[in-house]
Enzyme design. Structure first.
Site, PDB file in Angstrom:
ATOM      1  N   PHE B 131      26.302  46.302  70.859  1.00 22.65           N
ATOM      2  CA  PHE B 131      25.174  46.223  71.789  1.00 22.65           C
ATOM      3  C   PHE B 131      25.358  45.091  72.809  1.00 22.65           C
ATOM      4  O   PHE B 131      25.723  43.968  72.455  1.00 22.65           O
ATOM      5  CB  PHE B 131      23.890  46.013  70.980  1.00 22.65           C
ATOM      6  CG  PHE B 131      22.646  45.881  71.809  1.00 22.65           C
ATOM      7  CD1 PHE B 131      22.051  47.005  72.355  1.00 22.65           C
ATOM      8  CD2 PHE B 131      22.079  44.639  72.046  1.00 22.65           C
ATOM      9  CE1 PHE B 131      20.903  46.890  73.132  1.00 22.65           C
ATOM     10  CE2 PHE B 131      20.934  44.512  72.816  1.00 22.65           C
ATOM     11  CZ  PHE B 131      20.343  45.642  73.361  1.00 22.65           C
ATOM     12  N   ASN B 240      16.486  40.807  67.604  1.00 28.05           N
ATOM     13  CA  ASN B 240      16.266  41.806  68.640  1.00 28.05           C
ATOM     14  C   ASN B 240      16.652  43.122  67.966  1.00 28.05           C
ATOM     15  O   ASN B 240      17.749  43.631  68.157  1.00 28.05           O
ATOM     16  CB  ASN B 240      17.150  41.504  69.847  1.00 28.05           C
ATOM     17  CG  ASN B 240      17.076  42.594  70.903  1.00 28.05           C
ATOM     18  OD1 ASN B 240      16.124  43.367  70.950  1.00 28.05           O
ATOM     19  ND2 ASN B 240      18.098  42.663  71.744  1.00 28.05           N
ATOM     20  N   PRO B 241      15.762  43.652  67.128  1.00 24.27           N
ATOM     21  CA  PRO B 241      16.138  44.806  66.305  1.00 24.27           C
ATOM     22  C   PRO B 241      16.159  46.074  67.156  1.00 24.27           C
ATOM     23  O   PRO B 241      15.589  46.086  68.246  1.00 24.27           O
ATOM     24  CB  PRO B 241      14.986  44.872  65.302  1.00 24.27           C
ATOM     25  CG  PRO B 241      13.804  44.345  66.055  1.00 24.27           C
ATOM     26  CD  PRO B 241      14.347  43.294  66.986  1.00 24.27           C
TER      27      PRO B 241
END
Lengths: 378, 347
Positions: B131, B240-241
């Site tokens: 990510f 920051n799931p």
């Protein structure tokens, strides 16, 4: 020790003898300041009155230093007579003594200036340097790029921190506009005299017929406010980014990190796209915005105080032509103090020569404030 | 050195891992060769901007500027040395730009193409499918730093706070916290092997490896929290799931959908799956007055608030919601209730 005794003895003898012309070791930059210090001159009268008055506005320190200065000057005059002594050793000793005496006198005068000239609130602050090309098209932009480089090198020479905040180049390697943040010991105190219109006279690279052109660029020096100097209400700011539309967060992956901040009450705008991190761009844009708002505030405050001076800081000075860089004559002239230096190439390397000019401007500004103080007090 | 890295990446990276797109990429860049004589940076940016625009690539100008600047050794085109704007490029540089641009034509995110991106003050290595940190998350870090600065020193003998990050990805949050808090220690967990490797590599590049413990862990697995107990109760949990609602995933841009790990984005039906797991595990690991800081979807503050009210056993309160720079409610501060101590009842 023995030589010192010998000297003082010889001095006494000579003091009664003929008066020899005093050697002057004063560089012409400091001339005006020196004239103020001349015996019987206005500054001396002022200092004498300080010593005599009961109030002693500037404190006993000033009086003490003024007294010490008079003593050293007397010593110098007396020693100077020895330069004509028949004894070679004595002459040699006198020369050494004179050198150290002059050094001390210069230091004492400097201390007096420091005590008398009020330091500006912002002297110790960091600053924002802004350069903008003026009249002269591409040539003005090329010159703007050279001036920006000169200040970057000057910052390195002075061991200041230099960070480019924005840079808008022209097609052929010139510079339309740029700004940088400069920080370090007395950065603003030195750089504040650089604000104004700088003029270049030379045959531009772009000129085919070998004619000399005159072009200009503008420098602005804005002191960086501290947190206490300036408080901005976050509600007065509008922060624009390219992410303003859409869902944001994990839903989008954009790389445009440019930031634009508008200060709504004044309409002042600040932008930055120097960094890949948006947060960094925002910090830099904010720095610039704060400096602009602060200098607006300062100008309101100080415009009355300094309106009569030759050396202007702030907007007033920004429209004034302060310096000419004449390449055919290899000369740079500062019009405020009418001082010329030669060897432009070295000057534009932003080292000793630029520093020398800055020092002269500082001296002249000190001279102007001293004159102001004396005339107020007399 | 940097240039070599860029070129090596350009040649080594992509084709091996993404064999499927390579053929297309190859065929697509041949016709886009800039005309002969187009040799300086400014002209190349214009050239590639036009190519990208024609092919409907988003952020055409930004993409070409970043690629050209990167090959010339700068982070942004704005910060490129002025002489480099007009100076002719070498054939190697031209080829490198060509190569990187071909990846962009395949909608590869610029951050993966360059192999690096900036977060807070740090330059981090980026590699698919880990990510890519978004700018909003920089503000999450800012908030945590503010809270740490304001908090009275309750931490005791160890010095700085002990922080747990769930889903560390490239390590952006953990490493920027470590770099700003010289006394702090971080436990960073992620279930993806690529993320674990990348966080480790970034930690080493930034010389922060001594204060970070990187643990491969899936927090959705039963009893996973037990693996973290030996590292002691933590002061803060930051995450920051994945919070994108499952039905929104299909609408994401190709840059995200085809390159980033879906596990780092998809938060389930209401985007709450991982958030719920983190909140369920937090009370077991947090110190008495510990806090959880989360980045979420703008719909989540309400959802999380009511979810927490339905789970009084967790003794967690939503104490503050903060908006991001676009004005969307984005960040949550959840604190362990002072009144109740010890572990939740269901142990």
């Amino acid at each position: 020790m023995r030589s010192r005794l010998l000297l003082s003895a010889a001095r006494c003898l000579w003091a009664r003898g003929a008066v020899a012309p005093a050697r002057r070791h004063i560089s012409c930059d400091r001339l005006q300041l020196e004239e103020l210090f001349a015996r019987g001159g206005p500054l001396r009268t002022f200092l004498d009155r300080q010593a005599g008055s009961e109030s002693q506005v500037r404190g006993p320190e000033l009086v003490a230093i003024a007294k010490l200065l008079s003593e050293r000057e007397r010593e110098l005059r007396e020693t100077e007579h020895l330069l004509h002594d028949e004894n070679e050793d004595l002459r040699k000793l006198a020369e050494d003594e004179i050198a150290s005496c002059q050094k001390e006198i210069a230091q004492l005068k400097h201390q007096i200036i420091l005590l008398l000239v009020p330091s500006e609130e912002t002297d110790e602050n960091d600053l924002i340097l802004e350069v903008t090309a003026g009249v002269g098209g591409q040539e003005a932009m090329l010159f703007t790029a050279e001036i920006f480089d000169m200040y970057q090198q000057y910052a390195a020479f002075k061991r200041w921190h230099f960070e480019t905040l924005e840079y808008f180049p022209s097609e052929i390697g010139g510079l339309r506009h740029a700004s940088a943040s400069i920080g370090g010991s007395e950065a603003y105190k030195h750089m504040k005299f650089e604000g104004g219109v700088h003029r270049v006279q030379r045959v531009p690279k772009t000129e085919k017929q070998g004619r000399i052109h005159t072009s200009t660029m503008t420098v602005a020096i804005l002191p960086q406010p501290t947190e206490i100097n300036l408080v901005i209400n976050p509600k007065d700011l509008r922060i624009d980014t390219k992410r303003a539309s859409g869902a944001g967060g994990q839903h989008v992956n954009t790389t445009d990190s440019a930031v634009r901040i508008v200060h709504l009450p004044t309409g002042v705008v600040s932008e930055c796209q120097q960094e890949r991190s948006q947060l960094k761009n925002r910090e830099m844009a904010m720095k610039k915005l704060r400096a602009r708002l602060y200098s607006m505030y300062l100008e309101e405050e100080t415009s009355k105080r300094y309106s009569a001076r030759k050396i202007q800081i702030g907007t007033k000075g920004r429209s004034e032509k302060i310096r000419t860089y004449n390449f055919p004559q290899n000369r740079v002239t500062d019009h405020r103090i009418n001082k010329s230096l030669h060897d432009l190439e070295t000057f534009m390397q932003g080292e000793c020569l630029l520093d020398e000019l800055v020092q002269s401007l500082k001296d002249y500004a000190d001279y102007e404030s001293l004159v102001e103080i004396i005339s107020r007090k007399l | 050195m940097k240039l070599w890295g860029g070129m090596l990446r350009a040649f080594l990276f992509g084709p091996g891992r993404r064999g499927g797109t390579w053929g297309q990429a190859f065929s697509s860049w041949e016709p886009h060769l800039p005309p002969a004589g187009l040799l300086n940076a400014t002209e190349l940016v214009s050239h590639w901007t036009a190519v990208f625009e024609k092919r409907g690539i988003p952020e055409a100008r930004e993409s070409s500027e970043y690629i050209v600047a990167h090959v010339l050794g700068a982070k942004t085109f704005q910060s490129l040395k002025p002489v480099l704007w007009t100076q002719p490029l070498t054939p190697w540089q031209l080829q490198c730009i060509q190569e990187l641009s071909s990846h962009r034509l395949q909608r590869m995110p610029v951050q993966y193409i360059l192999g690096e991106w900036d977060f807070q003050g740090l330059s981090l290595k980026m590699a698919p499918p880990v990510f890519i940190p978004r700018p909003e998350t920089e503000e999450l870090v800012e908030w945590v730093l503010e809270e740490v600065a304001q908090r009275p020193r309750v931490i005791g003998t160890q010095g700085g706070p002990l922080i747990l990050e769930v889903g560390c990805g490239s390590g952006a949050i953990s490493l920027s916290l470590l770099s700003h808090l010289p006394q702090s220690q971080v436990i960073a967990v992620d279930k993806g092997e690529a993320a674990i490797c990348l966080t480790r590599e970034n930690a080493q590049r930034l010389r922060l490896q001594d204060r970070i413990r990187i643990i491969p862990l899936d927090v959705t697995l039963e009893g996973s929290w037990a693996h973290l107990l030996p590292w002691g109760p933590v002061d803060l949990v930051v995450s920051n799931p994945p919070y994108v609602f499952s039905q929104d995933i299909e609408q994401l841009a190709p840059e995200i959908r085809s390159y980033e790990d879906p596990a780092a984005l998809d938060g389930g039906e209401e985007g709450m799956d991982i958030i719920a797991h983190i909140l369920a595990l937090a009370p077991r690991l947090l110190k008495d007055s510990g806090s959880v800081f989360l980045e979420v979807d703008p719909r989540h503050p309400e959802l999380v608030g009511s979810w927490l009210r339905s789970r009084p056993d967790l003794s967690l309160d939503l104490v503050a919601v903060r908006k991001d720079f676009c004005g969307r409610p984005r960040f949550l501060h959840i604190r362990r209730s002072e009144a109740q101590h010890g572990c939740p009842a269901d142990t």
